[in-house]
Design an enzyme around this catalytic site. Structure first.
Site, PDB file in Angstrom:
ATOM      1  N   ALA A 103      10.747  64.104  28.791  1.00 30.05           N
ATOM      2  CA  ALA A 103      11.958  63.593  27.939  1.00 30.05           C
ATOM      3  C   ALA A 103      11.567  62.560  26.991  1.00 30.05           C
ATOM      4  CB  ALA A 103      13.097  63.008  28.790  1.00 30.05           C
ATOM      5  N   SER A 104      12.304  61.559  26.799  1.00 29.83           N
ATOM      6  CA  SER A 104      12.396  60.584  25.809  1.00 29.83           C
ATOM      7  C   SER A 104      11.568  59.389  25.986  1.00 29.83           C
ATOM      8  CB  SER A 104      13.809  60.159  25.256  1.00 29.83           C
ATOM      9  OG  SER A 104      14.380  61.036  24.268  1.00 29.83           O
ATOM     10  N   ILE A 105      11.020  59.481  27.388  1.00 29.20           N
ATOM     11  CA  ILE A 105      10.142  58.339  27.685  1.00 29.20           C
ATOM     12  C   ILE A 105       9.081  58.021  27.064  1.00 29.20           C
ATOM     13  CG2 ILE A 105       9.042  59.590  29.537  1.00 29.20           C
ATOM     14  CD1 ILE A 105      10.243  55.933  29.768  1.00 29.20           C
ATOM     15  N   SER A 106       8.332  59.253  26.542  1.00 28.86           N
ATOM     16  CA  SER A 106       7.101  59.207  25.512  1.00 28.86           C
ATOM     17  C   SER A 106       7.266  58.547  24.279  1.00 28.86           C
ATOM     18  CB  SER A 106       6.622  60.543  25.046  1.00 28.86           C
ATOM     19  OG  SER A 106       7.683  61.493  24.398  1.00 28.86           O
TER      20      SER A 106
END
Length: 100
Positions: free
Chosen positions: A35-38
């Site tokens: 998800a957006s953790i990258s």
């Protein structure tokens, strides 16, 4: 959670811990939703390089990654500049009346 640690381009540790939502054991090969953790990891890595003096936040990405291209070509144009804009930054209608 699955963890992979690399050093010098080689995997030095790979393991999985816990169980997934179906109750199956997690391994180093279990697909994970990133998800957006990258984005957070990328920002942390970039700021670490800035703190180390290895890059500047004002440096264009293409200076380090020449193959990098923005989907919107206007993003490659400086927001403000003292010199005239590069031809690739000028919309077609401003470059030549015949292309309008």
């Amino acid at each position: 959670m699955s963890v992979v640690v690399t050093h010098g381009g080689k995997i030095v540790h790979a393991a999985g811990y816990g169980r997934d939502s179906a109750g199956e054991p997690v391994t180093e090969n279990t697909p994970m939703r990133v998800a957006s953790i990258s984005k957070s990891f990328t920002a942390m890595a970039v700021m670490t390089l800035v703190d180390d003096g290895r890059i500047s936040l004002d440096e264009p990405v293409a200076g380090r990654l020449p193959e990098f291209r923005m989907a919107d070509r206007r993003a490659a144009c400086p927001a403000s500049t003292a010199s005239p804009p590069r031809p690739s930054c000028v919309p077609p209608c401003r470059r030549s009346r015949s292309s309008c």
